[in-house]
Design a protein around this motif. Structure first.
Motif, PDB file in Angstrom:
ATOM      1  N   PRO A  20       0.844  -1.212   0.000  1.00 18.20           N
ATOM      2  CA  PRO A  20       0.000   0.000   0.000  1.00 18.20           C
ATOM      3  C   PRO A  20       0.871   1.249   0.000  1.00 18.20           C
ATOM      4  O   PRO A  20       1.868   1.324   0.725  1.00 18.20           O
ATOM      5  CB  PRO A  20      -0.793  -0.132   1.306  1.00 18.20           C
ATOM      6  CG  PRO A  20      -0.767  -1.595   1.630  1.00 18.20           C
ATOM      7  CD  PRO A  20       0.560  -2.101   1.131  1.00 18.20           C
ATOM      8  N   ILE A  21       0.502   2.221  -0.802  1.00 23.17           N
ATOM      9  CA  ILE A  21       1.335   3.414  -0.955  1.00 23.17           C
ATOM     10  C   ILE A  21       1.538   4.147   0.367  1.00 23.17           C
ATOM     11  O   ILE A  21       2.591   4.733   0.612  1.00 23.17           O
ATOM     12  CB  ILE A  21       0.715   4.349  -2.023  1.00 23.17           C
ATOM     13  CG1 ILE A  21       1.683   5.474  -2.371  1.00 23.17           C
ATOM     14  CG2 ILE A  21      -0.614   4.904  -1.567  1.00 23.17           C
ATOM     15  CD1 ILE A  21       1.221   6.304  -3.542  1.00 23.17           C
ATOM     16  N   THR A  22       0.533   4.074   1.249  1.00 24.50           N
ATOM     17  CA  THR A  22       0.653   4.764   2.531  1.00 24.50           C
ATOM     18  C   THR A  22       1.497   3.992   3.538  1.00 24.50           C
ATOM     19  O   THR A  22       1.730   4.474   4.653  1.00 24.50           O
ATOM     20  CB  THR A  22      -0.748   5.030   3.119  1.00 24.50           C
ATOM     21  OG1 THR A  22      -1.507   3.811   3.098  1.00 24.50           O
ATOM     22  CG2 THR A  22      -1.480   6.086   2.303  1.00 24.50           C
ATOM     23  N   SER A  23       1.963   2.784   3.172  1.00 25.73           N
ATOM     24  CA  SER A  23       2.839   2.010   4.052  1.00 25.73           C
ATOM     25  C   SER A  23       4.312   2.215   3.723  1.00 25.73           C
ATOM     26  O   SER A  23       5.191   1.727   4.444  1.00 25.73           O
ATOM     27  CB  SER A  23       2.510   0.506   3.950  1.00 25.73           C
ATOM     28  OG  SER A  23       1.191   0.240   4.352  1.00 25.73           O
ATOM     29  N   PRO A 122       0.805  12.002   0.783  1.00 23.52           N
ATOM     30  CA  PRO A 122       0.525  10.614   1.145  1.00 23.52           C
ATOM     31  C   PRO A 122       1.706   9.674   0.882  1.00 23.52           C
ATOM     32  O   PRO A 122       1.898   8.692   1.602  1.00 23.52           O
ATOM     33  CB  PRO A 122      -0.670  10.244   0.252  1.00 23.52           C
ATOM     34  CG  PRO A 122      -1.281  11.545  -0.133  1.00 23.52           C
ATOM     35  CD  PRO A 122      -0.142  12.505  -0.229  1.00 23.52           C
ATOM     36  N   TYR A 123       2.499   9.982  -0.141  1.00 22.37           N
ATOM     37  CA  TYR A 123       3.598   9.094  -0.514  1.00 22.37           C
ATOM     38  C   TYR A 123       4.697   9.086   0.537  1.00 22.37           C
ATOM     39  O   TYR A 123       5.281   8.044   0.838  1.00 22.37           O
ATOM     40  CB  TYR A 123       4.158   9.523  -1.871  1.00 22.37           C
ATOM     41  CG  TYR A 123       5.106   8.521  -2.487  1.00 22.37           C
ATOM     42  CD1 TYR A 123       4.640   7.294  -2.956  1.00 22.37           C
ATOM     43  CD2 TYR A 123       6.462   8.790  -2.611  1.00 22.37           C
ATOM     44  CE1 TYR A 123       5.495   6.373  -3.524  1.00 22.37           C
ATOM     45  CE2 TYR A 123       7.327   7.871  -3.181  1.00 22.37           C
ATOM     46  CZ  TYR A 123       6.840   6.664  -3.638  1.00 22.37           C
ATOM     47  OH  TYR A 123       7.698   5.746  -4.192  1.00 22.37           O
ATOM     48  N   LEU A 124       5.005  10.254   1.109  1.00 18.25           N
ATOM     49  CA  LEU A 124       6.034  10.353   2.137  1.00 18.25           C
ATOM     50  C   LEU A 124       5.447  10.343   3.551  1.00 18.25           C
ATOM     51  O   LEU A 124       6.196  10.291   4.535  1.00 18.25           O
ATOM     52  CB  LEU A 124       6.864  11.619   1.943  1.00 18.25           C
ATOM     53  CG  LEU A 124       7.680  11.716   0.646  1.00 18.25           C
ATOM     54  CD1 LEU A 124       8.497  13.000   0.638  1.00 18.25           C
ATOM     55  CD2 LEU A 124       8.584  10.504   0.461  1.00 18.25           C
ATOM     56  N   GLY A 125       4.110  10.434   3.650  1.00 19.17           N
ATOM     57  CA  GLY A 125       3.474  10.429   4.952  1.00 19.17           C
ATOM     58  C   GLY A 125       3.687  11.703   5.732  1.00 19.17           C
ATOM     59  O   GLY A 125       3.652  11.700   6.960  1.00 19.17           O
TER      60      GLY A 125
END
Length: 355
Positions: A20-23, A122-125
């Protein structure tokens, strides 16, 4: 860890692309090699950008910004049905609206009666709160872009009225200031950011025809009127959308006609634009009660298809998404609990740090 470090780049890339991209924020801290790969623009482009099979987009569900994956490839020859699935969510705040620029999401949030702005990658959180200079008004809107001289990101705040006031936020100075802009036209519909600048549909006072206009975040000024490939009137339907952040797409439907038309830019700059016809299709299959002014659409240029998503006039809720193509082709796309989804904008990840 030594065993994992010995894996080939291709195998590591395959593993990371399925997470998942958010992980990926947690994965980046595993080792320097994985961190470098995740932040590599080639990796992002291949799995989430122009070369990716799926389109990423932002939808609002229960006042939360959700990162979604759209697959338009389940058509014609494929056995897999088209689908939209959730792959991430911004849980901590109530979202009113979302705007996308360069991998950042500008989220207008509400906490009790107070409205604030949150920038989210979202990609780097990463997240960053931005305080407004004065109270939020229901006619206020925002756009986000960046300065071409040094890639400094900025936020434009304005009002959807003829007495428009403009404020700009500079990420480097971490401050707002009022822009000295006076015009005889009004921003009328939507906004899409491309190459750091934001494009709007606008119209002049006492006139009915609409045009395209660009806000240049480098000069902090609006450019000249740019022509559309048709002559819309206020009662017609005109929607803007980004084609993976490289091109601008515009959907046009006369209020009294069944035919819709989508055009895509062949050139787009603050001072010039040129268009190419992309798709024409009959929309009799759509419910007549759909509120197209509040609709969204996405284009898959290579597949020559588009996804249209609208709101039902009678119930005020989202109903179905449709994929349309050439020669009368269309299919419905499965949505989970479609009554609560609001489609917002496309999303292309970037490994750009929030200043």
């Amino acid at each position: 860890m030594s065993t994992m470090s010995n894996l080939s780049r291709d195998l590591v890339e395959m593993i990371l692309s399925r997470l998942p991209i958010t992980s990926l924020r947690e994965v980046r801290s595993t080792c320097k090699r994985w961190n470098d790969l995740i932040k590599d623009p080639k990796f992002i482009k291949k799995h989430y950008g122009q070369e990716a099979k799926e389109i990423l987009m932002i939808m609002i569900y229960d006042s939360r910004a959700c990162l979604m994956s759209l697959n338009l490839h389940g058509n014609h020859k494929d056995l897999v049905d088209p689908y939209i699935k959730q792959i991430g969510k911004l849980d901590q705040v109530k979202i009113i609206n979302v705007f996308h620029c360069n991998g950042f999401l500008l989220c207008v949030t509400k906490n009790n009666s107070r409205v604030m702005v949150l920038v989210w990658n979202p990609y780097l959180g990463q997240t960053k709160w931005i305080q407004l200079r004065n109270d939020y008004h229901i006619l206020d809107s925002f756009a986000m872009g960046f300065d071409s001289n040094n890639n400094n990101h900025k936020i434009l705040r304005f009002s959807y009225s003829f007495n428009q006031k403009y404020e700009i936020y500079n990420f480097q100075s971490n401050s707002w200031r009022v822009l000295d802009i006076i015009n005889n036209w009004s921003i009328y519909r939507g906004d899409v950011t491309l190459k750091g600048n934001t494009y709007f549909i606008a119209k002049e006072k006492l006139k009915v025809e609409e045009f395209l206009i660009c806000f240049d975040f480098t000069s902090e000024r609006f450019g000249p009127f740019l022509p559309l490939s048709f002559h819309p009137r206020p009662e017609d339907y005109v929607l803007l959308s980004a084609v993976r952040e490289d091109k601008l797409a515009v959907l046009f439907k006369k209020h009294d006609a069944y035919e819709m038309e989508i055009w895509i830019t062949t050139q787009i700059e603050p001072n010039t634009v040129s268009w190419s016809s992309f798709l024409k299709f009959d929309v009799r299959f759509l419910n007549e009660s759909f509120l197209f002014p509040y609709a969204s659409f996405f284009v898959e240029e290579n597949k020559k298809v588009a996804l249209i998503y609208a709101i039902d006039r009678a119930s005020g809720t989202n109903q179905k998404a449709y994929i349309v193509g050439e020669n009368g082709y269309y299919r419905e796309v499965a949505l989970r609990d479609s009554k609560c989804w609001i489609l917002m904008c496309s999303y292309v990840p970037r490994s750009v740090q929030i200043e």
